[in-house]
Design a protein around this motif. Structure first.
Motif, PDB file in Angstrom:
ATOM      1  N   ALA A 112       0.803  -1.225   0.000  1.00  0.00           N
ATOM      2  CA  ALA A 112       0.000   0.000   0.000  1.00  0.00           C
ATOM      3  C   ALA A 112       0.842   1.284   0.000  1.00  0.00           C
ATOM      4  CB  ALA A 112      -0.969  -0.008   1.181  1.00  0.00           C
ATOM      5  N   PRO A 113       1.880   1.413   0.835  1.00  0.00           N
ATOM      6  CA  PRO A 113       2.671   2.651   0.802  1.00  0.00           C
ATOM      7  C   PRO A 113       3.411   2.844  -0.516  1.00  0.00           C
ATOM      8  CG  PRO A 113       2.982   1.506   2.893  1.00  0.00           C
ATOM      9  CD  PRO A 113       2.281   0.555   1.971  1.00  0.00           C
ATOM     10  N   ALA A 114       3.964   1.753  -1.072  1.00  0.00           N
ATOM     11  CA  ALA A 114       4.713   1.864  -2.329  1.00  0.00           C
ATOM     12  C   ALA A 114       3.800   2.260  -3.477  1.00  0.00           C
ATOM     13  CB  ALA A 114       5.415   0.542  -2.634  1.00  0.00           C
ATOM     14  N   ILE A 115       2.592   1.731  -3.469  1.00  0.00           N
ATOM     15  CA  ILE A 115       1.620   2.082  -4.504  1.00  0.00           C
ATOM     16  C   ILE A 115       1.313   3.579  -4.465  1.00  0.00           C
ATOM     17  CG2 ILE A 115      -0.825   1.839  -5.117  1.00  0.00           C
ATOM     18  CD1 ILE A 115      -0.572  -1.123  -4.290  1.00  0.00           C
ATOM     19  N   ALA A 116       1.093   4.095  -3.261  1.00  0.00           N
ATOM     20  CA  ALA A 116       0.813   5.529  -3.114  1.00  0.00           C
ATOM     21  C   ALA A 116       2.002   6.371  -3.574  1.00  0.00           C
ATOM     22  CB  ALA A 116       0.465   5.848  -1.662  1.00  0.00           C
ATOM     23  N   SER A 117       3.206   5.919  -3.251  1.00  0.00           N
ATOM     24  CA  SER A 117       4.406   6.656  -3.656  1.00  0.00           C
ATOM     25  C   SER A 117       4.546   6.681  -5.167  1.00  0.00           C
ATOM     26  CB  SER A 117       5.651   6.031  -3.021  1.00  0.00           C
ATOM     27  OG  SER A 117       5.653   6.196  -1.625  1.00  0.00           O
ATOM     28  N   LEU A 118       4.314   5.543  -5.822  1.00  0.00           N
ATOM     29  CA  LEU A 118       4.439   5.511  -7.279  1.00  0.00           C
ATOM     30  C   LEU A 118       3.397   6.408  -7.937  1.00  0.00           C
ATOM     31  CD1 LEU A 118       5.657   4.528  -9.888  1.00  0.00           C
ATOM     32  CD2 LEU A 118       4.103   2.555  -9.812  1.00  0.00           C
ATOM     33  N   ALA A 119       2.161   6.354  -7.465  1.00  0.00           N
ATOM     34  CA  ALA A 119       1.127   7.205  -8.047  1.00  0.00           C
ATOM     35  C   ALA A 119       1.511   8.686  -7.927  1.00  0.00           C
ATOM     36  CB  ALA A 119      -0.212   6.949  -7.368  1.00  0.00           C
ATOM     37  N   SER A 120       2.024   9.064  -6.760  1.00  0.00           N
ATOM     38  CA  SER A 120       2.421  10.451  -6.537  1.00  0.00           C
ATOM     39  C   SER A 120       3.581  10.846  -7.438  1.00  0.00           C
ATOM     40  CB  SER A 120       2.809  10.655  -5.071  1.00  0.00           C
ATOM     41  OG  SER A 120       1.745  10.303  -4.219  1.00  0.00           O
ATOM     42  N   LEU A 121       4.578   9.971  -7.533  1.00  0.00           N
ATOM     43  CA  LEU A 121       5.752  10.278  -8.350  1.00  0.00           C
ATOM     44  C   LEU A 121       5.439  10.237  -9.839  1.00  0.00           C
ATOM     45  CD1 LEU A 121       8.556   8.433  -6.362  1.00  0.00           C
ATOM     46  CD2 LEU A 121       8.131  10.898  -6.492  1.00  0.00           C
ATOM     47  N   ALA A 122       4.451   9.440 -10.223  1.00  0.00           N
ATOM     48  CA  ALA A 122       4.037   9.437 -11.628  1.00  0.00           C
ATOM     49  C   ALA A 122       3.483  10.805 -12.023  1.00  0.00           C
ATOM     50  CB  ALA A 122       2.992   8.341 -11.869  1.00  0.00           C
ATOM     51  N   LEU A 123       2.704  11.410 -11.122  1.00  0.00           N
ATOM     52  CA  LEU A 123       2.196  12.758 -11.399  1.00  0.00           C
ATOM     53  C   LEU A 123       3.345  13.766 -11.397  1.00  0.00           C
ATOM     54  CD1 LEU A 123      -0.323  14.515 -11.915  1.00  0.00           C
ATOM     55  CD2 LEU A 123      -0.388  14.948  -9.451  1.00  0.00           C
ATOM     56  N   VAL A 124       4.280  13.600 -10.454  1.00  0.00           N
ATOM     57  CA  VAL A 124       5.463  14.468 -10.412  1.00  0.00           C
ATOM     58  C   VAL A 124       6.208  14.400 -11.743  1.00  0.00           C
ATOM     59  CG1 VAL A 124       7.771  14.708  -9.389  1.00  0.00           C
ATOM     60  CG2 VAL A 124       5.778  14.385  -7.911  1.00  0.00           C
ATOM     61  N   PHE A 125       6.454  13.193 -12.212  1.00  0.00           N
ATOM     62  CA  PHE A 125       7.175  12.971 -13.462  1.00  0.00           C
ATOM     63  C   PHE A 125       6.424  13.597 -14.633  1.00  0.00           C
ATOM     64  CE2 PHE A 125       8.196  10.281 -17.160  1.00  0.00           C
ATOM     65  CZ  PHE A 125       9.583  10.369 -17.164  1.00  0.00           C
ATOM     66  N   HIS A 126       5.117  13.389 -14.666  1.00  0.00           N
ATOM     67  CA  HIS A 126       4.275  13.906 -15.752  1.00  0.00           C
ATOM     68  C   HIS A 126       4.303  15.435 -15.802  1.00  0.00           C
ATOM     69  CE1 HIS A 126       0.855  14.161 -18.488  1.00  0.00           C
ATOM     70  NE2 HIS A 126       0.256  14.974 -17.639  1.00  0.00           N
ATOM     71  N   LEU A 127       4.134  16.078 -14.647  1.00  0.00           N
ATOM     72  CA  LEU A 127       4.096  17.542 -14.625  1.00  0.00           C
ATOM     73  C   LEU A 127       5.486  18.150 -14.813  1.00  0.00           C
ATOM     74  CD1 LEU A 127       1.510  18.190 -11.759  1.00  0.00           C
ATOM     75  CD2 LEU A 127       1.146  18.336 -14.237  1.00  0.00           C
ATOM     76  N   SER A 128       6.504  17.490 -14.290  1.00  0.00           N
ATOM     77  CA  SER A 128       7.866  17.986 -14.468  1.00  0.00           C
ATOM     78  C   SER A 128       8.239  17.995 -15.939  1.00  0.00           C
ATOM     79  CB  SER A 128       8.865  17.121 -13.682  1.00  0.00           C
ATOM     80  OG  SER A 128       8.622  17.196 -12.306  1.00  0.00           O
ATOM     81  N   GLN A 129       7.863  16.957 -16.649  1.00  0.00           N
ATOM     82  CA  GLN A 129       8.113  16.921 -18.092  1.00  0.00           C
ATOM     83  C   GLN A 129       7.347  18.024 -18.812  1.00  0.00           C
ATOM     84  OE1 GLN A 129       7.204  12.843 -19.370  1.00  0.00           O
ATOM     85  NE2 GLN A 129       9.391  12.577 -19.768  1.00  0.00           N
ATOM     86  N   ALA A 130       6.100  18.225 -18.386  1.00  0.00           N
ATOM     87  CA  ALA A 130       5.263  19.237 -19.039  1.00  0.00           C
ATOM     88  C   ALA A 130       5.856  20.632 -18.901  1.00  0.00           C
ATOM     89  CB  ALA A 130       3.860  19.197 -18.450  1.00  0.00           C
ATOM     90  N   LEU A 131       6.431  20.928 -17.743  1.00  0.00           N
ATOM     91  CA  LEU A 131       7.017  22.257 -17.518  1.00  0.00           C
ATOM     92  C   LEU A 131       8.236  22.507 -18.394  1.00  0.00           C
ATOM     93  CD1 LEU A 131       6.771  22.498 -13.613  1.00  0.00           C
ATOM     94  CD2 LEU A 131       5.413  23.750 -15.296  1.00  0.00           C
ATOM     95  N   GLU A 132       8.848  21.445 -18.900  1.00  0.00           N
ATOM     96  CA  GLU A 132      10.038  21.587 -19.745  1.00  0.00           C
ATOM     97  C   GLU A 132       9.708  21.614 -21.226  1.00  0.00           C
ATOM     98  OE1 GLU A 132      13.090  22.088 -18.579  1.00  0.00           O
ATOM     99  OE2 GLU A 132      12.282  22.049 -16.532  1.00  0.00           O
ATOM    100  N   LEU A 133       8.475  21.296 -21.578  1.00  0.00           N
ATOM    101  CA  LEU A 133       8.114  21.198 -22.995  1.00  0.00           C
ATOM    102  C   LEU A 133       7.998  22.562 -23.660  1.00  0.00           C
ATOM    103  CD1 LEU A 133       5.378  18.393 -22.942  1.00  0.00           C
ATOM    104  CD2 LEU A 133       7.739  18.199 -23.729  1.00  0.00           C
TER     105      LEU A 133
END
Length: 386
Positions: free
Chosen positions: A49-70
């Motif tokens: 359960a904790p790892a799942i929550a961490s991945l979901a959060s970091l997936a959004l981090v990764f997605h938005l971080s990429q978007a800010l660089e586009l």
């Protein structure tokens, strides 16, 4: 666990260790999209359960971080309203991957709260995206610290509980169910963290861990972690727990949780309820170790916890390394997946989780402390530890 973690994010790369091929092969796979994160959670490439929550959060981090660089800037960063219309469905989608694990819902709700607060403050879209990135990283980073706190709370409580029951509190044997170590969290672990803490404090005799349903492979991951930590341990099949309690001194059962209801009823990996019933029969303390984010105060009791049922086929399959060992050209042990049942069964019952009633639980531990039931009561008051 030294050298192996469930998630790693370096620079512009987000990776998870593929738990479907552990323990014989260590393979990190990249997560490059929200869809890949969702699939990794749903297909159990990552679990806990904790790892799942961490991945979901970091997936959004990764997605938005990429978007800010586009360049050009994506349309959803043109205005706060556009960003809200983009992020909200992403959070809703990620939540659907594993409904029983309340940590996932807690993480997505927390990110949504950050989104709403930033919108109210009047920030522009890029600043809101940066707020979400910061919050997403925080959700992942704070996990190890709280794991260490709850492990100490639970370990110290167990030592004193053993002394209260006439023991020395010096050499404690603990049984656990499923994997709750660094592969199920962002580091250290919950129930396995308690065992690790006892080991580090020189108060652990042996760790026992159960082999649950083949596809869930909790024992294989636990074996890998305990071996790396050099903790003396014994694997048993989940059908052997009663025999273990009859013939060996076990001082406690410590388990994690995917959701804890307001009254203390706890959903955890299938087989946990069996262990709790047997522990009660043998008067062995049964301890739930889980972060505050796993406690769902909106759910009154276990009857309201949604229980995920896995595809029936998964209960018929087992994956492992060939024996005698055979190696591929890279030196990895060759693996195979085989069917262990007839192919024409009339029906298959395959829940991932069961619910242990509060009356069978001795203590519930979070990073804020230990809760026990009041004398004569069968449920918990969790207000002091959430």
């Amino acid at each position: 666990m030294p050298g192996l973690t469930s998630i790693r994010m370096t620079g512009d790369k987000l990776e998870i260790v593929n738990q479907l091929v552990l323990p014989h092969t260590t393979e990190y796979i990249e997560i490059n999209s929200i869809e890949q994160a969702h699939d990794a959670i749903k297909s159990m490439k990552i679990r806990g359960a904790p790892a799942i929550a961490s991945l979901a959060s970091l997936a959004l981090v990764f997605h938005l971080s990429q978007a800010l660089e586009l360049s050009p800037t994506p349309e959803y960063l043109a205005s706060p309203e556009a960003l809200q219309g983009h992020v909200t469905p992403i959070l809703d989608f990620l939540y659907t991957a594993r409904p029983t694990a309340v940590n996932l819902g807690a993480a997505t709700r927390r990110l949504n709260k950050t989104l709403q607060s930033s919108l109210v403050s009047g920030k522009h879209a890029r600043a809101i995206a940066e707020d979400l990135i910061a919050e997403g990283r925080l959700i992942a980073d704070e996990d190890e610290s709280r794991n260490r706190k709850m492990s100490k709370w639970g370990g110290d409580w167990l030592v004193e509980e053993d002394k209260r029951n006439g023991g020395s509190g010096e050499v404690l044997n603990v049984l656990t169910v499923c994997n709750t170590g660094s592969l199920a969290t962002s580091g250290y672990g919950t129930a396995l963290g308690l065992i690790t803490y006892l080991h580090e404090s020189s108060k652990l005799g042996k760790a026992y861990y159960t082999q649950t349903a083949p596809y869930h492979q909790g024992s294989r991951l636990t074996a890998l972690e305990l071996k790396a930590l050099q903790i003396p341990s014994v694997m048993i099949c989940d059908t052997m727990v009663g025999s273990l309690f009859q013939h060996h001194k076990i001082h406690a059962v410590a388990v994690g949780a995917d959701r804890v209801a307001r009254n203390g009823d706890t959903a955890n990996k299938i087989g946990t309820y069996n262990a709790a019933v047997l522990a009660a029969r043998h008067k062995i303390p049964f301890i739930v170790v889980a972060p505050i984010s796993t406690v769902d105060l909106d759910v009154a009791d276990g009857a309201s916890i949604p229980i995920e049922h896995r595809p029936p086929l998964e209960a018929c399959l087992v994956r492992g390394a060939l024996y005698p060992p055979s190696f591929d050209s890279q030196g990895n042990k060759q693996q195979a997946q085989v069917m262990i049942t007839p192919s024409d069964l009339d029906g298959i019952y395959n829940p991932s989780f069961d619910v242990t009633p509060a009356e069978l639980i001795t203590a519930i531990v979070t990073e804020k402390g230990v809760a026990v039931k009041k004398e004569g009561e069968s449920t918990f008051d969790l207000s002091g530890i959430v």
